[in-house]
Design an enzyme around this catalytic site. Structure first.
Site, short mmCIF file in Angstrom:
data_model
loop_
_atom_site.label_atom_id
_atom_site.label_comp_id
_atom_site.label_asym_id
_atom_site.label_seq_id
_atom_site.Cartn_x
_atom_site.Cartn_y
_atom_site.Cartn_z
N SER A 29 41.40 46.87 45.97
CA SER A 29 40.84 47.43 44.72
C SER A 29 39.33 47.65 44.75
O SER A 29 38.58 46.69 44.80
CB SER A 29 41.09 46.49 43.53
OG SER A 29 42.44 46.24 43.35
N HIS A 60 42.59 52.88 43.97
CA HIS A 60 43.08 52.85 45.36
C HIS A 60 43.25 54.29 45.83
O HIS A 60 44.10 55.01 45.33
CB HIS A 60 44.43 52.13 45.44
CG HIS A 60 44.32 50.65 45.26
ND1 HIS A 60 44.58 49.76 46.26
CD2 HIS A 60 43.93 49.92 44.20
CE1 HIS A 60 44.38 48.53 45.81
NE2 HIS A 60 43.98 48.60 44.55
N HIS A 82 51.12 46.93 46.62
CA HIS A 82 51.29 45.62 46.00
C HIS A 82 52.74 45.40 45.58
O HIS A 82 53.42 46.34 45.18
CB HIS A 82 50.42 45.48 44.74
CG HIS A 82 48.96 45.70 44.97
ND1 HIS A 82 48.40 46.95 44.98
CD2 HIS A 82 47.95 44.82 45.21
CE1 HIS A 82 47.10 46.84 45.21
NE2 HIS A 82 46.80 45.56 45.36
N TYR A 84 53.61 43.96 42.90
CA TYR A 84 53.77 44.22 41.47
C TYR A 84 53.99 45.70 41.16
O TYR A 84 54.43 46.05 40.06
CB TYR A 84 52.58 43.68 40.65
CG TYR A 84 51.24 44.33 40.93
CD1 TYR A 84 50.94 45.62 40.51
CD2 TYR A 84 50.25 43.64 41.63
CE1 TYR A 84 49.71 46.20 40.77
CE2 TYR A 84 49.03 44.21 41.89
CZ TYR A 84 48.77 45.50 41.47
OH TYR A 84 47.56 46.07 41.74
N GLU A 85 53.70 46.58 42.12
CA GLU A 85 53.96 48.00 41.89
C GLU A 85 55.46 48.30 41.97
O GLU A 85 55.89 49.40 41.62
CB GLU A 85 53.22 48.84 42.93
CG GLU A 85 51.72 48.79 42.78
CD GLU A 85 51.02 49.58 43.87
OE1 GLU A 85 50.93 50.81 43.75
OE2 GLU A 85 50.58 48.96 44.86
N ALA A 112 40.43 41.75 46.23
CA ALA A 112 39.74 41.31 45.01
C ALA A 112 40.49 40.09 44.52
O ALA A 112 41.72 40.06 44.54
CB ALA A 112 39.79 42.42 43.97
N MET A 210 46.60 39.07 44.02
CA MET A 210 47.97 39.61 44.02
C MET A 210 48.32 40.36 45.30
O MET A 210 49.14 41.27 45.29
CB MET A 210 48.14 40.54 42.81
CG MET A 210 47.80 39.89 41.48
SD MET A 210 47.78 41.09 40.14
CE MET A 210 46.95 40.14 38.84
N SER A 211 47.67 39.98 46.39
CA SER A 211 47.92 40.74 47.63
C SER A 211 47.79 39.83 48.85
O SER A 211 47.92 38.61 48.74
CB SER A 211 46.91 41.89 47.73
OG SER A 211 45.61 41.38 47.91
N ASN A 234 35.94 38.12 39.38
CA ASN A 234 35.88 37.50 38.05
C ASN A 234 36.15 36.02 38.20
O ASN A 234 36.75 35.58 39.19
CB ASN A 234 36.94 38.13 37.12
CG ASN A 234 38.34 37.98 37.68
OD1 ASN A 234 38.72 38.67 38.63
ND2 ASN A 234 39.10 37.08 37.11
N HIS A 247 41.13 45.13 34.02
CA HIS A 247 41.16 45.80 35.33
C HIS A 247 39.83 46.52 35.57
O HIS A 247 39.32 46.55 36.69
CB HIS A 247 42.33 46.77 35.41
CG HIS A 247 42.51 47.38 36.77
ND1 HIS A 247 42.83 46.62 37.88
CD2 HIS A 247 42.37 48.64 37.22
CE1 HIS A 247 42.90 47.41 38.94
NE2 HIS A 247 42.62 48.64 38.56
N1 HPA Z 1 43.87 36.92 39.12
C1 HPA Z 1 44.70 37.52 39.99
N2 HPA Z 1 44.35 38.55 40.73
C2 HPA Z 1 43.09 39.00 40.62
C3 HPA Z 1 42.17 38.41 39.75
C4 HPA Z 1 42.59 37.31 38.95
O1 HPA Z 1 41.83 36.75 38.14
N3 HPA Z 1 41.00 39.09 39.89
C5 HPA Z 1 41.21 40.05 40.83
N4 HPA Z 1 42.47 40.00 41.27
#
Ligand code: HPA
Length: 272
Positions: A29, A60, A82, A84-85, A112, A210-211, A234, A247
């Site tokens: 990302s 992406h 991903h 989740y996609e 990320a 998530m990856s 974050n 996001h």
């Molecule tokens: N949680 C999960 N995946 C993420 C986060 C998060 O806080 N930030 C960037 N990808």
């Protein structure tokens, strides 16, 4: 699976000009900036590569860049897939299989992630020393093709201690402040609740994302050496009053840190 790998490999192999491409680099990302530094010989949209899934997430770019940087020939995935996609774990990791079949021996993967460790700040980088796999599926589930790797691959040293040290030294030379830690891979796509963040922290996580886990498992299965770097975009909501993560926030932070990541990856490539 093997047929698909062979077909995709046959499609891409002519683009390598008969040269060895040892490294495959996966950028997540908003981290595509590194790809801009590559003397690209080919940039192929995923949609035109046989059997490649198509990335559906904003931010992406979704293309495979084949080219040269720091005097090394590299294969770069600008944008990844991903779980989740809606893709299966096997589909998410398919490009790693293809890269290995094309001759790649090293996986450099960036993502990320949210910071769980209270010492982390948004915009920091973390070298991944190990992971916890909390995905509800596994990329090696099902019949094992012994030509790809063993039935029960070890995940000890999955993140190469040699590459962790090399990256830490590279970061020092650049004056970057780098953390090291454990990446927890979760399915998403919702961000973690405060209770989940506290639980992930208490059970050993430094960052959550998530990856990466599916790609690294498959790379290790295939005997590749792996380096992973998380951009802490974050700080997770470990305390109920913290700001919600969006996001857009993730993308903005990761763009800012992308420059640091990019110099780190270049320094690592120089040192390999
Ligand atoms: N949680 C999960 N995946 C993420 C986060 C998060 O806080 N930030 C960037 N990808």
């Amino acid at each position: 699976m093997l047929d698909k790998i062979n077909e995709t490999t046959a499609f891409l192999a002519p683009l390598l000009d008969g040269k060895e491409h040892r490294e495959v680099i996966i950028l997540g990302s908003g981290l595509g900036e590194f790809a801009g530094n590559i003397a690209a010989r080919h940039a192929i949209p995923y949609a035109s590569i046989p059997h490649f899934p198509v990335s559906t997430v904003p931010g992406h770019a979704g293309r495979l860049v084949i080219g040269e940087i720091e005097q090394r020939r590299v294969i770069v995935m600008q944008g990844r897939f991903h779980f989740y996609e809606g893709y299966s774990m096997q589909e998410v990791a398919f490009p790693v299989r293809v890269a290995r079949a094309l001759g790649a021996r090293t996986l450099l993967v960036a993502n990320a992630a949210g910071g769980l460790n209270p010492l982390f700040r948004a915009g920091d980088l973390m070298i991944i020393e190990d992971h916890v796999n909390l995905f509800p599926d596994h990329p090696l589930r099902g019949a094992n093709d012994a030509s790809l790797g063993p039935r029960f691959p070890s995940m000890a040293g999955a993140y190469s201690p040699r590459l962790v040290s090399l990256a830490a030294l590279a970061g020092e030379r650049l004056g970057l402040s780098l953390h090291r830690g454990v990446y927890v891979g979760v399915q998403g796509p919702s961000f973690e609740t405060p209770a989940e963040c506290r639980w992930l922290r208490a059970t050993g996580g430094d960052a959550v994302g998530m990856s990466t886990v599916p790609e690294v498992i498959v790379a290790r299965h295939a005997g590749m050496e792996c380096l992973g770097v998380s951009v802490i975009t974050n700080i997770t909501t470990a305390h109920a009053h913290a700001h919600a993560t969006s996001h857009e926030d993730v993308l903005e932070r990761s763009r800012a840190a992308a420059r640091c990541l990019s110099s780190l990856l270049r320094e690592v490539l120089r040192a390999l």
